[in-house]
Design a protein around this motif. Structure first.
Motif, mmCIF file in Angstrom:
data_model
loop_
_atom_site.group_PDB
_atom_site.id
_atom_site.type_symbol
_atom_site.label_atom_id
_atom_site.label_comp_id
_atom_site.label_asym_id
_atom_site.label_seq_id
_atom_site.Cartn_x
_atom_site.Cartn_y
_atom_site.Cartn_z
ATOM 1 N N THR A 38 0.828 -1.195 0.000
ATOM 2 C CA THR A 38 0.000 0.000 0.000
ATOM 3 C C THR A 38 0.866 1.250 0.000
ATOM 4 O O THR A 38 1.897 1.293 0.653
ATOM 5 C CB THR A 38 -0.900 0.005 1.264
ATOM 6 O OG1 THR A 38 -1.585 -1.244 1.318
ATOM 7 C CG2 THR A 38 -1.904 1.136 1.197
ATOM 8 N N ASP A 42 -0.806 7.571 0.995
ATOM 9 C CA ASP A 42 -2.260 7.614 1.062
ATOM 10 C C ASP A 42 -2.754 7.678 2.499
ATOM 11 O O ASP A 42 -3.871 8.099 2.767
ATOM 12 C CB ASP A 42 -2.853 6.363 0.393
ATOM 13 C CG ASP A 42 -2.489 6.292 -1.085
ATOM 14 O OD1 ASP A 42 -2.309 7.368 -1.675
ATOM 15 O OD2 ASP A 42 -2.375 5.184 -1.608
ATOM 16 N N HIS A 162 1.629 4.315 -9.335
ATOM 17 C CA HIS A 162 1.370 3.071 -8.608
ATOM 18 C C HIS A 162 1.860 1.823 -9.338
ATOM 19 O O HIS A 162 2.392 0.899 -8.708
ATOM 20 C CB HIS A 162 -0.127 2.927 -8.325
ATOM 21 C CG HIS A 162 -0.639 3.838 -7.266
ATOM 22 N ND1 HIS A 162 -0.432 3.625 -5.930
ATOM 23 C CD2 HIS A 162 -1.343 4.996 -7.364
ATOM 24 C CE1 HIS A 162 -0.992 4.601 -5.233
ATOM 25 N NE2 HIS A 162 -1.546 5.448 -6.078
ATOM 26 N N GLU A 384 -3.786 -4.852 -7.723
ATOM 27 C CA GLU A 384 -4.188 -3.745 -6.844
ATOM 28 C C GLU A 384 -3.493 -2.452 -7.258
ATOM 29 O O GLU A 384 -4.108 -1.378 -7.302
ATOM 30 C CB GLU A 384 -3.833 -4.075 -5.401
ATOM 31 C CG GLU A 384 -4.136 -2.945 -4.419
ATOM 32 C CD GLU A 384 -3.667 -3.251 -3.011
ATOM 33 O OE1 GLU A 384 -3.881 -2.398 -2.128
ATOM 34 O OE2 GLU A 384 -3.076 -4.326 -2.796
ATOM 35 N N ARG A 385 -2.222 -2.553 -7.595
ATOM 36 C CA ARG A 385 -1.491 -1.356 -7.991
ATOM 37 C C ARG A 385 -2.021 -0.777 -9.297
ATOM 38 O O ARG A 385 -2.066 0.446 -9.470
ATOM 39 C CB ARG A 385 -0.004 -1.694 -8.124
ATOM 40 C CG ARG A 385 0.649 -2.024 -6.793
ATOM 41 C CD ARG A 385 2.148 -2.191 -6.947
ATOM 42 N NE ARG A 385 2.772 -2.438 -5.646
ATOM 43 C CZ ARG A 385 4.076 -2.440 -5.434
ATOM 44 N NH1 ARG A 385 4.902 -2.202 -6.443
ATOM 45 N NH2 ARG A 385 4.573 -2.676 -4.247
ATOM 46 N N LYS A 388 -5.163 1.097 -8.527
ATOM 47 C CA LYS A 388 -4.871 2.384 -7.887
ATOM 48 C C LYS A 388 -4.369 3.412 -8.896
ATOM 49 O O LYS A 388 -4.719 4.591 -8.804
ATOM 50 C CB LYS A 388 -3.847 2.197 -6.768
ATOM 51 C CG LYS A 388 -4.407 1.483 -5.542
ATOM 52 C CD LYS A 388 -3.371 1.392 -4.438
ATOM 53 C CE LYS A 388 -3.982 0.795 -3.177
ATOM 54 N NZ LYS A 388 -3.007 0.735 -2.057
ATOM 55 N N THR A 392 -6.425 6.727 -9.559
ATOM 56 C CA THR A 392 -5.772 8.024 -9.367
ATOM 57 C C THR A 392 -5.939 8.893 -10.605
ATOM 58 O O THR A 392 -6.219 10.099 -10.510
ATOM 59 C CB THR A 392 -4.281 7.823 -9.048
ATOM 60 O OG1 THR A 392 -4.158 7.045 -7.844
ATOM 61 C CG2 THR A 392 -3.590 9.165 -8.851
ATOM 62 N N TYR A 461 -10.872 -2.716 -3.212
ATOM 63 C CA TYR A 461 -10.343 -1.697 -4.108
ATOM 64 C C TYR A 461 -11.286 -0.494 -4.140
ATOM 65 O O TYR A 461 -10.854 0.662 -4.093
ATOM 66 C CB TYR A 461 -10.209 -2.232 -5.536
ATOM 67 C CG TYR A 461 -9.190 -3.320 -5.755
ATOM 68 C CD1 TYR A 461 -8.314 -3.745 -4.744
ATOM 69 C CD2 TYR A 461 -9.083 -3.937 -7.006
ATOM 70 C CE1 TYR A 461 -7.397 -4.747 -4.970
ATOM 71 C CE2 TYR A 461 -8.151 -4.943 -7.250
ATOM 72 C CZ TYR A 461 -7.320 -5.341 -6.233
ATOM 73 O OH TYR A 461 -6.399 -6.334 -6.468
ATOM 74 N N TRP A 464 -11.063 1.678 -1.126
ATOM 75 C CA TRP A 464 -9.887 2.546 -1.204
ATOM 76 C C TRP A 464 -10.170 3.734 -2.116
ATOM 77 O O TRP A 464 -9.830 4.878 -1.792
ATOM 78 C CB TRP A 464 -8.694 1.747 -1.735
ATOM 79 C CG TRP A 464 -7.438 2.563 -1.863
ATOM 80 C CD1 TRP A 464 -6.492 2.766 -0.902
ATOM 81 C CD2 TRP A 464 -6.997 3.292 -3.017
ATOM 82 N NE1 TRP A 464 -5.482 3.572 -1.380
ATOM 83 C CE2 TRP A 464 -5.769 3.916 -2.676
ATOM 84 C CE3 TRP A 464 -7.514 3.484 -4.301
ATOM 85 C CZ2 TRP A 464 -5.054 4.709 -3.576
ATOM 86 C CZ3 TRP A 464 -6.813 4.284 -5.192
ATOM 87 C CH2 TRP A 464 -5.599 4.877 -4.839
ATOM 88 N N GLY A 465 -10.799 3.473 -3.253
ATOM 89 C CA GLY A 465 -11.120 4.538 -4.188
ATOM 90 C C GLY A 465 -12.060 5.564 -3.591
ATOM 91 O O GLY A 465 -11.900 6.776 -3.802
ATOM 92 N N GLN A 468 -10.184 7.814 -1.251
ATOM 93 C CA GLN A 468 -9.426 8.818 -1.999
ATOM 94 C C GLN A 468 -10.333 9.932 -2.496
ATOM 95 O O GLN A 468 -9.981 11.116 -2.451
ATOM 96 C CB GLN A 468 -8.714 8.165 -3.192
ATOM 97 C CG GLN A 468 -7.771 7.026 -2.830
ATOM 98 C CD GLN A 468 -6.747 7.421 -1.782
ATOM 99 O OE1 GLN A 468 -5.974 8.353 -1.979
ATOM 100 N NE2 GLN A 468 -6.752 6.722 -0.663
#
Length: 484
Positions: A38, A42, A162, A384-385, A388, A392, A461, A464-465, A468
């Protein structure tokens, strides 16, 4: 290696150098939840003041990891350059003429103008020269320093995104090197014995060399091509901005026009990496890599082919690549019987260039997404990256599509229509030995595991979004209040 499947356990070490005393109970728990996969930035806003020393320690660890990656990549490339130099020495000992002229630094024309249907590979000669008794064991201190400096420069030009970052480049390099070793291991083993004076043994080794040459379409006998592919893996995404070509074209049409709006990011990476290599700072390194302008030109052609191949969003190019593969390998089952039926003289007239070029492109494609054909943990880490990075870009107004919509389904489609067919081609061509079966097996298993676990993972995911997005909205509100 014939041992069957082995369970892999991943251990996360507790590093004694971490300033644990400076971390509060809240921040310590939060740090543990972050995990290595991670982006710490963030979560930085949630840390209290006492945890700043922990962040400083983490950054120093990142720098150490980066330095080790640079050294490892340089070592991999150095080994391949040594193979090029020793192969060149063997050719000279045979009496082949090598024009050791001064290498011109710059090429001419656009990158697209240098793309052809194939890169030329040498034909089978039937009389491979004996190994020179004196082996080159080092590229020299100056060239070694220049190689490390070049890799360091390349690393510095990868952006802090990422997915398409220097760690990704290192992972692709590692994967490409692994596949190339599968191609070359037996060739190396056989070449050690070429100095045998026993006529029967010598004949047996010559037969082995012939089989290796045609079973690998000449790749096993071509150190320059091997080096070019792994080099391409390292630089293939240099200066990538974290958005696809369609967005690059939209944001900077003048820049994209330089590359005729085709494979813009890929052409730019080639341009950056090649121009840097041609700088005067790397003169000793180039002297080790190339003996003639012909070597340099062929290396660049291979570099271009390999990197342009990674633009899988170019539908026209992908159609041509698929058609070429089908035409070239539709008779792969009869290939062995075909060349075995030839006389020695007839074998020297067989051109393996098209097959070799196609195989190396598949190697590059597989290496670029190797995480999908490796252990499940590795696959999820890079998946996952990628999410992200896409998220982003979306939050920054640099993408039209929200990756939270349809991520699970799109991964299934990617496995079915791209990853598994690609792994199948690696296996079918027969060049990569057990790695072909390994990659296909992992691709199928990861597809099955994604079917079972992908929805839950995608939900994380999305969370997380949304975090953000919420943080971005709060920041915008604060800025608005400040302006008022």
């Amino acid at each position: 290696k014939g041992k069957g499947e082995i369970q892999t356990y991943w251990i996360k070490p507790l590093r004694e150098s971490a300033p644990l005393a400076a971390v509060s109970e809240h921040s310590s728990t939060h740090y543990a939840n972050v995990g290595w996969e991670t982006d710490v930035s963030d979560h930085h806003r949630d840390w209290d003041k006492k945890s700043q020393s922990q962040m400083s320690w983490f950054n120093s660890q990142q720098e150490d990891d980066r330095r080790r990656s640079i050294e490892w990549n340089a070592t991999v490339l150095e080994d391949l350059v040594l193979k090029v130099m020793n192969n060149r020495q063997d050719s000279i000992s045979k009496g082949e003429e090598r024009r050791m002229s001064k290498i011109s630094r710059h090429g001419s024309g656009l990158i697209l103008d240098e793309i052809s249907n194939e890169v030329k590979f040498e034909m089978y000669t039937g009389d491979k020269p004996p190994r020179s008794k004196v082996r080159i064991t080092s590229i020299g201190e100056e060239a070694k320093k220049e190689l490390v400096a070049y890799v360091s420069r390349v690393a510095s030009m990868y952006r802090d995104v990422h997915f398409h970052n220097f760690e990704h480049a290192s992972h692709v390099t590692m994967s490409a090197n692994k596949l190339m070793k599968k191609v070359c291991f037996q060739s190396w083993f056989g070449s050690k014995k070429r100095t045998s004076k026993n006529s029967k043994k010598q004949q047996a080794y010559q037969t082995m060399e012939k089989e290796l040459f045609f079973s690998t379409f000449g790749i096993s006998a071509d150190p320059l091509a091997q080096f070019a592919v792994v080099f391409a893996a390292l630089v293939h995404d240099v200066d990538h901005t974290g958005v696809p070509n369609v967005q690059v074209i939209k944001e900077d049409p003048d820049f994209a026009a330089i590359y005729k709006n085709i494979s813009v990011a890929e052409q730019h990476s080639i341009h950056v990496a090649w121009d840097m290599l041609m700088e005067s700072d790397f003169e000793n390194l180039r002297a080790c890599m190339f003996a003639t302008d012909g070597d340099k030109k062929r290396f660049k052609q291979l570099l271009i082919h390999m990197i342009i191949a990674t633009d899988i969003a170019d539908k026209d190019r992908m159609k041509k690549e698929k058609k070429r593969w089908n035409e070239t390998f539709q008779d792969i089952d009869s290939w062995e019987s075909e060349w075995r039926s030839k006389t020695e003289e007839e074998l020297t007239r067989i051109d393996v260039s098209l097959r070799a070029t196609a195989v190396l492109e598949q190697l590059m494609l597989a290496s670029d997404i190797a995480h999908t054909m490796q252990h499940w943990i590795t696959y999820v880490k890079w998946n996952e990256r990628l999410f992200k990075e896409r998220m982003t870009a979306y939050l920054n107004g640099r993408a039209d599509d929200d990756p939270r919509e349809g991520w699970y389904e799109s991964e299934l489609g990617f496995f079915d229509f791209y990853i598994i067919p690609l792994a199948q081609r690696l296996k079918d061509c027969g060049v990569f030995g057990s790695a072909g079966d390994e990659y296909l097996s992992y691709a199928v298993k990861n597809r099955q595991e994604w079917t079972e676990k992908g929805k839950a993972i995608t939900l994380k995911y999305k969370e997380w979004g949304e975090e953000q997005l919420k943080g971005q909205q709060q920041q915008q509100q604060q800025q608005q209040y400040g302006n008022d």
